[in-house]
Structure formats: C-alpha cells, structure tokens
Design a protein around this motif. Structure first.
Motif, PDB file in Angstrom:
ATOM      1  N   ILE A 148      20.789  43.430  -4.824  1.00  0.00           N
ATOM      2  CA  ILE A 148      20.166  44.077  -3.673  1.00  0.00           C
ATOM      3  C   ILE A 148      18.665  44.162  -3.953  1.00  0.00           C
ATOM      4  N   PRO A 149      17.829  43.663  -3.053  1.00  0.00           N
ATOM      5  CA  PRO A 149      16.390  43.670  -3.307  1.00  0.00           C
ATOM      6  C   PRO A 149      15.836  45.091  -3.465  1.00  0.00           C
ATOM      7  N   LEU A 150      14.878  45.216  -4.342  1.00  0.00           N
ATOM      8  CA  LEU A 150      14.190  46.488  -4.550  1.00  0.00           C
ATOM      9  C   LEU A 150      13.158  46.652  -3.444  1.00  0.00           C
ATOM     10  N   GLY A 151      13.105  47.821  -2.853  1.00  0.00           N
ATOM     11  CA  GLY A 151      12.129  48.051  -1.799  1.00  0.00           C
ATOM     12  C   GLY A 151      12.155  49.484  -1.318  1.00  0.00           C
ATOM     13  N   ASN A 152      11.212  49.804  -0.477  1.00  0.00           N
ATOM     14  CA  ASN A 152      11.117  51.150   0.066  1.00  0.00           C
ATOM     15  C   ASN A 152      10.665  51.101   1.528  1.00  0.00           C
ATOM     16  N   SER A 153      10.892  49.971   2.185  1.00  0.00           N
ATOM     17  CA  SER A 153      10.424  49.849   3.558  1.00  0.00           C
ATOM     18  C   SER A 153      11.484  50.233   4.584  1.00  0.00           C
ATOM     19  N   TYR A 196      14.436  52.198   3.854  1.00  0.00           N
ATOM     20  CA  TYR A 196      14.987  53.524   3.572  1.00  0.00           C
ATOM     21  C   TYR A 196      13.914  54.339   2.873  1.00  0.00           C
ATOM     22  N   ASN A 197      13.440  55.345   3.549  1.00  0.00           N
ATOM     23  CA  ASN A 197      12.416  56.188   2.935  1.00  0.00           C
ATOM     24  C   ASN A 197      12.738  57.651   3.206  1.00  0.00           C
ATOM     25  N   PHE A 198      13.690  58.162   2.451  1.00  0.00           N
ATOM     26  CA  PHE A 198      14.120  59.541   2.610  1.00  0.00           C
ATOM     27  C   PHE A 198      13.428  60.488   1.629  1.00  0.00           C
ATOM     28  N   GLU A 199      12.475  59.983   0.880  1.00  0.00           N
ATOM     29  CA  GLU A 199      11.830  60.818  -0.136  1.00  0.00           C
ATOM     30  C   GLU A 199      11.086  62.013   0.456  1.00  0.00           C
ATOM     31  N   HIS A 200      10.550  61.867   1.624  1.00  0.00           N
ATOM     32  CA  HIS A 200       9.777  62.955   2.236  1.00  0.00           C
ATOM     33  C   HIS A 200      10.389  63.365   3.572  1.00  0.00           C
ATOM     34  N   TYR A 201      11.716  63.231   3.678  1.00  0.00           N
ATOM     35  CA  TYR A 201      12.388  63.537   4.936  1.00  0.00           C
ATOM     36  C   TYR A 201      12.283  65.017   5.265  1.00  0.00           C
ATOM     37  N   ALA A 202      11.970  65.276   6.510  1.00  0.00           N
ATOM     38  CA  ALA A 202      12.040  66.623   7.077  1.00  0.00           C
ATOM     39  C   ALA A 202      12.561  66.443   8.499  1.00  0.00           C
ATOM     40  N   PRO A 203      13.393  67.351   8.954  1.00  0.00           N
ATOM     41  CA  PRO A 203      13.922  67.210  10.310  1.00  0.00           C
ATOM     42  C   PRO A 203      12.792  67.161  11.340  1.00  0.00           C
ATOM     43  N   ASP A 204      12.884  66.219  12.251  1.00  0.00           N
ATOM     44  CA  ASP A 204      11.928  66.107  13.343  1.00  0.00           C
ATOM     45  C   ASP A 204      12.304  67.158  14.386  1.00  0.00           C
ATOM     46  N   LEU A 205      11.396  68.080  14.668  1.00  0.00           N
ATOM     47  CA  LEU A 205      11.712  69.182  15.574  1.00  0.00           C
ATOM     48  C   LEU A 205      12.071  68.709  16.986  1.00  0.00           C
ATOM     49  N   GLU A 206      11.476  67.610  17.416  1.00  0.00           N
ATOM     50  CA  GLU A 206      11.829  67.073  18.739  1.00  0.00           C
ATOM     51  C   GLU A 206      13.266  66.554  18.751  1.00  0.00           C
ATOM     52  N   ARG A 207      13.678  65.901  17.660  1.00  0.00           N
ATOM     53  CA  ARG A 207      15.073  65.429  17.577  1.00  0.00           C
ATOM     54  C   ARG A 207      16.045  66.601  17.490  1.00  0.00           C
ATOM     55  N   VAL A 208      15.660  67.622  16.742  1.00  0.00           N
ATOM     56  CA  VAL A 208      16.524  68.805  16.638  1.00  0.00           C
ATOM     57  C   VAL A 208      16.721  69.407  18.027  1.00  0.00           C
ATOM     58  N   GLU A 234      18.185  47.089   0.981  1.00  0.00           N
ATOM     59  CA  GLU A 234      17.329  47.211  -0.198  1.00  0.00           C
ATOM     60  C   GLU A 234      17.791  48.422  -1.000  1.00  0.00           C
ATOM     61  N   CYS A 235      17.315  48.500  -2.210  1.00  0.00           N
ATOM     62  CA  CYS A 235      17.615  49.672  -3.033  1.00  0.00           C
ATOM     63  C   CYS A 235      16.294  50.212  -3.571  1.00  0.00           C
ATOM     64  N   GLY A 236      16.324  51.411  -4.040  1.00  0.00           N
ATOM     65  CA  GLY A 236      15.115  52.017  -4.573  1.00  0.00           C
ATOM     66  C   GLY A 236      15.098  53.516  -4.322  1.00  0.00           C
ATOM     67  N   PRO A 237      14.011  54.156  -4.678  1.00  0.00           N
ATOM     68  CA  PRO A 237      13.946  55.617  -4.576  1.00  0.00           C
ATOM     69  C   PRO A 237      14.096  56.150  -3.156  1.00  0.00           C
ATOM     70  N   GLY A 238      13.671  55.389  -2.158  1.00  0.00           N
ATOM     71  CA  GLY A 238      13.827  55.828  -0.778  1.00  0.00           C
ATOM     72  C   GLY A 238      15.277  55.923  -0.359  1.00  0.00           C
ATOM     73  N   LEU A 239      16.114  55.021  -0.861  1.00  0.00           N
ATOM     74  CA  LEU A 239      17.550  55.059  -0.590  1.00  0.00           C
ATOM     75  C   LEU A 239      18.206  56.177  -1.399  1.00  0.00           C
ATOM     76  N   VAL A 240      17.878  56.277  -2.652  1.00  0.00           N
ATOM     77  CA  VAL A 240      18.484  57.301  -3.517  1.00  0.00           C
ATOM     78  C   VAL A 240      18.213  58.701  -2.957  1.00  0.00           C
ATOM     79  N   ALA A 241      17.042  58.886  -2.367  1.00  0.00           N
ATOM     80  CA  ALA A 241      16.657  60.200  -1.843  1.00  0.00           C
ATOM     81  C   ALA A 241      17.510  60.651  -0.662  1.00  0.00           C
ATOM     82  N   VAL A 242      18.272  59.737  -0.039  1.00  0.00           N
ATOM     83  CA  VAL A 242      19.152  60.158   1.042  1.00  0.00           C
ATOM     84  C   VAL A 242      20.158  61.183   0.526  1.00  0.00           C
ATOM     85  N   VAL A 243      20.478  61.113  -0.751  1.00  0.00           N
ATOM     86  CA  VAL A 243      21.424  62.071  -1.326  1.00  0.00           C
ATOM     87  C   VAL A 243      20.822  63.478  -1.336  1.00  0.00           C
TER      88      VAL A 243
END
Length: 137
Positions: free
Chosen positions: A28-33, A35-47, A83-92
């Motif tokens: 699986i290619p390494l990347g962060n484009s 999946y980028n959950f490292e700085h995820y915060a709920p979007d208030l408009e979506r909520v 892809e795999c990488g820190p952005g994917l891992v951060a989904v946890v």
C-alpha cells in the motif's frame, strides 16, 4: 454490559486496530493526501446538517473511505485503502474519541468492523498475518 465495560472493550479493540494500521504491508503506497485524520475536528455545519457529531463523523468516513459506496457484504472487504501513513492511523484516535462519547453506537462500531475487514484484507493480499483478529459485532 456497563458503560465502562463498553468503553474499555472499545479502547482495547481500537488500540489493536491502530497497531495493525501502523504496520500495513508495504504494497500500500505511503501517503497522507487521501486520509488525513491527524487534525480532525467535527465540522459544526455538518453536525448541524446531520444532527449529531456521530452522524457528521459517519459522513466524513463515508466520503473518505467509500465515496462510491461500500462493497457488498460478501466481498472480502467493504473498500480498499488507497494509501497508508499517519493520516490513516489517526482515524483510530477519531473513532476512539467518538466511541468514548457514544459507546453504544452501532454506526461507529460498524466503521471499526469495516476498517478491520479492510486491514485484514490487505494483510492477506500481501500474504502477511495480523497478530490477532478482533471484530466488533
């Protein structure tokens, strides 16, 4: 099961998923484009649009992992990682926080289950083993 038992079980399962995602096969290619959950915060408009942080997170996960919809339950996995990488891992971390807020959420547990199925699928395609298979049902 009590509230605290649910949280403890969720956290143990998510910790193992995080380790498995962090060590995904090199096929699986390494990347962060994608999946980028490292700085995820709920979007208030979506909520506001979806009615809860749980539903808003579900929408983000759907758009991110299965923009064309999930595969049939008979398929080996509901979607494939691009892809795999820190952005994917951060989904946890995102799911851990959400499940601590909503420990009985069938919706969030389904996401953890689907992420496990996809993780195991990629390990099996690479002819590698995951140390332990844990599913949330």
């Amino acid at each position: 099961m009590s509230f605290f038992e649910d949280i403890g079980r969720n956290n143990a399962q998510l910790s193992h998923l995080q380790m498995a995602l962090a060590q995904l096969p090199h096929s699986i290619p390494l990347g962060n484009s994608k999946y980028n959950f490292e700085h995820y915060a709920p979007d208030l408009e979506r909520v506001k649009l979806y009615g809860s942080t749980e539903a808003a997170l579900n929408n983000v996960l759907e758009v991110t992992f299965a923009p064309r919809g999930r595969k049939d339950e008979l398929a080996p996995c509901p979607f494939e990682f691009q892809e795999c990488g820190p952005g994917l891992v951060a989904v946890v971390d995102v799911l851990t926080a959400a499940l601590n807020e909503f420990p009985d959420s069938a919706l969030l547990r389904k996401w953890v289950h689907d992420l496990w199925r996809t993780t195991i699928y990629h390990y099996e395609c690479a002819k590698q083993s995951v140390r332990k298979y844990i599913y949330i049902k």
